[in-house]
Design a protein around this motif. Structure first.
Motif, PDB file in Angstrom:
ATOM      1  N   ASP A  91       0.836  -1.198   0.000  1.00 55.14           N
ATOM      2  CA  ASP A  91       0.000   0.000   0.000  1.00 55.14           C
ATOM      3  C   ASP A  91       0.870   1.246   0.000  1.00 55.14           C
ATOM      4  O   ASP A  91       0.595   2.211  -0.720  1.00 55.14           O
ATOM      5  CB  ASP A  91      -0.923   0.005   1.224  1.00 55.14           C
ATOM      6  N   VAL A  92       1.908   1.211   0.811  1.00 55.38           N
ATOM      7  CA  VAL A  92       2.799   2.364   0.859  1.00 55.38           C
ATOM      8  C   VAL A  92       3.380   2.635  -0.532  1.00 55.38           C
ATOM      9  O   VAL A  92       3.370   3.763  -1.027  1.00 55.38           O
ATOM     10  CB  VAL A  92       3.937   2.138   1.876  1.00 55.38           C
ATOM     11  N   GLY A  93       3.852   1.563  -1.152  1.00 49.71           N
ATOM     12  CA  GLY A  93       4.398   1.736  -2.501  1.00 49.71           C
ATOM     13  C   GLY A  93       3.369   2.321  -3.447  1.00 49.71           C
ATOM     14  O   GLY A  93       3.659   3.234  -4.222  1.00 49.71           O
ATOM     15  N   ASP A  94       2.163   1.826  -3.346  1.00 51.48           N
ATOM     16  CA  ASP A  94       1.128   2.287  -4.258  1.00 51.48           C
ATOM     17  C   ASP A  94       0.761   3.746  -3.995  1.00 51.48           C
ATOM     18  O   ASP A  94       0.521   4.512  -4.926  1.00 51.48           O
ATOM     19  CB  ASP A  94      -0.110   1.392  -4.126  1.00 51.48           C
ATOM     20  N   VAL A  95       0.735   4.097  -2.736  1.00 50.93           N
ATOM     21  CA  VAL A  95       0.456   5.497  -2.403  1.00 50.93           C
ATOM     22  C   VAL A  95       1.486   6.409  -3.052  1.00 50.93           C
ATOM     23  O   VAL A  95       1.138   7.430  -3.656  1.00 50.93           O
ATOM     24  CB  VAL A  95       0.440   5.703  -0.875  1.00 50.93           C
ATOM     25  N   PHE A  96       2.730   6.032  -2.948  1.00 47.84           N
ATOM     26  CA  PHE A  96       3.755   6.879  -3.561  1.00 47.84           C
ATOM     27  C   PHE A  96       3.677   6.830  -5.078  1.00 47.84           C
ATOM     28  O   PHE A  96       3.968   7.815  -5.760  1.00 47.84           O
ATOM     29  CB  PHE A  96       5.142   6.468  -3.067  1.00 47.84           C
ATOM     30  N   HIS A  97       3.260   5.727  -5.598  1.00 49.61           N
ATOM     31  CA  HIS A  97       3.038   5.632  -7.032  1.00 49.61           C
ATOM     32  C   HIS A  97       2.040   6.705  -7.478  1.00 49.61           C
ATOM     33  O   HIS A  97       2.278   7.458  -8.427  1.00 49.61           O
ATOM     34  CB  HIS A  97       2.506   4.235  -7.340  1.00 49.61           C
TER      35      HIS A  97
ATOM     36  N   GLY B 154      -0.026  -0.301 -13.244  1.00 48.38           N
ATOM     37  CA  GLY B 154       0.169  -1.284 -12.185  1.00 48.38           C
ATOM     38  C   GLY B 154      -0.177  -0.808 -10.791  1.00 48.38           C
ATOM     39  O   GLY B 154       0.417  -1.252  -9.818  1.00 48.38           O
ATOM     40  N   SER B 155      -1.149   0.090 -10.697  1.00 49.60           N
ATOM     41  CA  SER B 155      -1.526   0.573  -9.376  1.00 49.60           C
ATOM     42  C   SER B 155      -2.983   0.261  -9.096  1.00 49.60           C
ATOM     43  O   SER B 155      -3.880   0.656  -9.839  1.00 49.60           O
ATOM     44  CB  SER B 155      -1.291   2.079  -9.286  1.00 49.60           C
ATOM     45  N   GLU B 156      -3.188  -0.465  -8.029  1.00 56.95           N
ATOM     46  CA  GLU B 156      -4.536  -0.828  -7.614  1.00 56.95           C
ATOM     47  C   GLU B 156      -5.406   0.416  -7.471  1.00 56.95           C
ATOM     48  O   GLU B 156      -6.534   0.473  -7.946  1.00 56.95           O
ATOM     49  CB  GLU B 156      -4.429  -1.565  -6.272  1.00 56.95           C
ATOM     50  N   ARG B 157      -4.860   1.435  -6.810  1.00 58.18           N
ATOM     51  CA  ARG B 157      -5.611   2.656  -6.571  1.00 58.18           C
ATOM     52  C   ARG B 157      -6.005   3.342  -7.868  1.00 58.18           C
ATOM     53  O   ARG B 157      -7.122   3.823  -8.047  1.00 58.18           O
ATOM     54  CB  ARG B 157      -4.774   3.631  -5.734  1.00 58.18           C
ATOM     55  N   ILE B 158      -5.076   3.408  -8.792  1.00 62.78           N
ATOM     56  CA  ILE B 158      -5.359   4.064 -10.059  1.00 62.78           C
ATOM     57  C   ILE B 158      -6.407   3.286 -10.827  1.00 62.78           C
ATOM     58  O   ILE B 158      -7.267   3.868 -11.489  1.00 62.78           O
ATOM     59  CB  ILE B 158      -4.059   4.223 -10.873  1.00 62.78           C
ATOM     60  N   ASN B 159      -6.361   1.968 -10.718  1.00 64.83           N
ATOM     61  CA  ASN B 159      -7.382   1.177 -11.398  1.00 64.83           C
ATOM     62  C   ASN B 159      -8.780   1.528 -10.909  1.00 64.83           C
ATOM     63  O   ASN B 159      -9.692   1.709 -11.722  1.00 64.83           O
ATOM     64  CB  ASN B 159      -7.118  -0.313 -11.173  1.00 64.83           C
ATOM     65  N   THR B 160      -8.924   1.609  -9.611  1.00 63.62           N
ATOM     66  CA  THR B 160     -10.273   1.915  -9.130  1.00 63.62           C
ATOM     67  C   THR B 160     -10.669   3.342  -9.474  1.00 63.62           C
ATOM     68  O   THR B 160     -11.821   3.606  -9.836  1.00 63.62           O
ATOM     69  CB  THR B 160     -10.394   1.698  -7.611  1.00 63.62           C
ATOM     70  N   MET B 161      -9.736   4.265  -9.387  1.00 65.42           N
ATOM     71  CA  MET B 161     -10.036   5.639  -9.818  1.00 65.42           C
ATOM     72  C   MET B 161     -10.546   5.641 -11.246  1.00 65.42           C
ATOM     73  O   MET B 161     -11.550   6.265 -11.571  1.00 65.42           O
ATOM     74  CB  MET B 161      -8.768   6.497  -9.806  1.00 65.42           C
ATOM     75  N   MET B 162      -9.837   4.939 -12.086  1.00 68.22           N
ATOM     76  CA  MET B 162     -10.177   4.928 -13.505  1.00 68.22           C
ATOM     77  C   MET B 162     -11.549   4.302 -13.721  1.00 68.22           C
ATOM     78  O   MET B 162     -12.354   4.818 -14.499  1.00 68.22           O
ATOM     79  CB  MET B 162      -9.107   4.122 -14.257  1.00 68.22           C
ATOM     80  N   SER B 163     -11.825   3.237 -13.009  1.00 68.32           N
ATOM     81  CA  SER B 163     -13.140   2.611 -13.129  1.00 68.32           C
ATOM     82  C   SER B 163     -14.236   3.593 -12.747  1.00 68.32           C
ATOM     83  O   SER B 163     -15.253   3.706 -13.434  1.00 68.32           O
ATOM     84  CB  SER B 163     -13.231   1.373 -12.221  1.00 68.32           C
ATOM     85  N   GLN B 164     -14.008   4.315 -11.685  1.00 71.83           N
ATOM     86  CA  GLN B 164     -15.013   5.271 -11.243  1.00 71.83           C
ATOM     87  C   GLN B 164     -15.209   6.383 -12.256  1.00 71.83           C
ATOM     88  O   GLN B 164     -16.334   6.769 -12.581  1.00 71.83           O
ATOM     89  CB  GLN B 164     -14.621   5.871  -9.898  1.00 71.83           C
ATOM     90  N   VAL B 165     -14.097   6.886 -12.751  1.00 66.12           N
ATOM     91  CA  VAL B 165     -14.182   7.992 -13.705  1.00 66.12           C
ATOM     92  C   VAL B 165     -14.904   7.548 -14.970  1.00 66.12           C
ATOM     93  O   VAL B 165     -15.734   8.276 -15.521  1.00 66.12           O
ATOM     94  CB  VAL B 165     -12.758   8.508 -14.021  1.00 66.12           C
ATOM     95  N   LEU B 166     -14.620   6.348 -15.399  1.00 64.69           N
ATOM     96  CA  LEU B 166     -15.278   5.868 -16.615  1.00 64.69           C
ATOM     97  C   LEU B 166     -16.750   5.586 -16.363  1.00 64.69           C
ATOM     98  O   LEU B 166     -17.586   5.800 -17.238  1.00 64.69           O
ATOM     99  CB  LEU B 166     -14.572   4.607 -17.121  1.00 64.69           C
TER     100      LEU B 166
END
Lengths: 227, 227
Positions: A91-97, B154-166
DNA sequence: GATTGTCAAATCGTCCCACAATCCTATACC
DNA sequence: GGTATAGGATTGTGGGACGATTTGACAATC
């Protein structure tokens, strides 16, 4: 362990809850409880803080908790309840990503004086907190700085993303034993970045500085953060 | 206006609701109802679809709705209930702002074969849907393509952001009268982008193509989207 | 005829309680 | 000492109650 006294005490401190809708303010309070570390990562959120601290019914507290799950501040384990999230090293890595994605891009965005002002206000708030040895304040100001930076992109959505990501990062600090002074050495770097970008207007240089900043912070964090 | 028959009908189609937790699946169903346009933007979500369609209590439906508010699919007006969100023109601009941030950056990320495969699968799904004149399928495949693109980061967080935005972008289409064939002309461009990036491995060229794509789509959308 | 005021019905937000399912703990047993 | 089990505590969800607010209709007034 959580005692009723603790919430009775906090309730006395914060007063009763009053506004139009009830869920949002309740969620706000819970969020603050978490962000400020009154509820430690991994700790359980009893089903009835609602009555004791928030003054809302169980259902209502559930709605608030559900919102915080969505913000990644809580997790829910079926039949065991809600717990303050305990970020993993990934999670930490992803946050910084995500922070790299947003903040570095923000270096390339244009900016107006209002935006620049918000950045410098955050820088100064940090320095002031430092001079008063208010470590929590330093952390808050640092969050504010980076929110101000990403706000330069001028996107409402990105602002909320950034707020959430930074809130999650706070969990990381609360999960560490000794994170008090973590941000102190970064304060001068905040100022340097701000001035390079907004006064000298050397965006590429600012981007390099911020890249270094993020790399250093991530490494330093991962060095001490338990798996 | 919404009739009970409509949900009874849908319920028969989708079957009863069964899983461990109940709120998430209920939210999933509501989300699909919205994304697939069964609930139009601006339309009210009656307080008791729960019983009629989802088979859950009012409280539970509320929790689900609250989640969807957080995902920007619903809004809540005090004492008036939940409504399907009606994105403004500014929202459209902001959505594209975020998409640029994420997707263009994805062009510069490395990728593995798994990631590349997912992109091409989406491209082909779109072409297949097109050949079957399945316009809804074209839209879905297009969403999938762009999710696959941003997944390259490759970021879990970005994936969910993108899903929401779309998902939010889908609201925009449902709010327009005639959006059926909107994505058709973009299908070949999807393929071109995919091949430029993943086969020819010319990231800068792919970035230029995608920039054009996003600019065109945004402009075309704003041309017809009501204020 | 248009605006305003009033009132009843419908709906919402919230609380409260019930109850089954599940988890936790401590006691008993091997 | 470790395992089984029973009992209590807690959670997830349903369902009802009730005040507050909105809505829409209808009468009163300008």
């Amino acid at each position: 362990m959580i005692t009723s006294d603790r919430f009775a005490e906090l309730r006395k401190l914060h007063g009763p809850l009053e506004r139009d809708s009830v869920v949002e303010p309740a969620a706000d309070r819970l969020r603050n409880l978490i962000i400020e570390g009154h509820l430690q990562p991994g700790e359980k959120v009893p089903d009835d803080i609602g009555k004791e601290y928030l003054g809302v019914a169980r259902n209502t507290q559930r709605e608030a908790c559900r919102m915080l799950v969505h913000e990644r501040l809580l997790t829910q384990q079926l039949n065991r309840g809600f717990f303050v999230r305990m970020p993993t090293r990934e999670d930490v890595g992803d946050v910084f990503h995500v922070r790299r994605l947003i903040e570095l891009q923000a270096m390339r965005a244009g900016f107006d004086t209002a935006g620049a002002n918000r950045v410098f206000e955050a820088v100064e708030a940090g320095e002031e907190a430092k001079s008063e040895l208010d470590f929590a304040g330093v952390g808050t100001a640092n969050m504010r700085f980076h929110r101000a930076i990403s706000a330069l992109l001028g996107s409402e959505r990105i602002n909320t993303m950034m707020s959430q990501v930074l809130a999650e990062l706070r969990l990381v600090f609360h999960a560490m034993s000794d994170a008090r002074e973590f941000y102190l050495p970064y304060l001068p770097r905040n100022r340097e970045i701000a001035e390079t970008l907004l006064v000298k207007r050397d965006a590429p240089a600012a981007e390099r500085l911020l890249t270094q900043y993020l790399d250093d912070a991530e490494r330093q964090l991962l060095d001490v953060y338990p798996g």
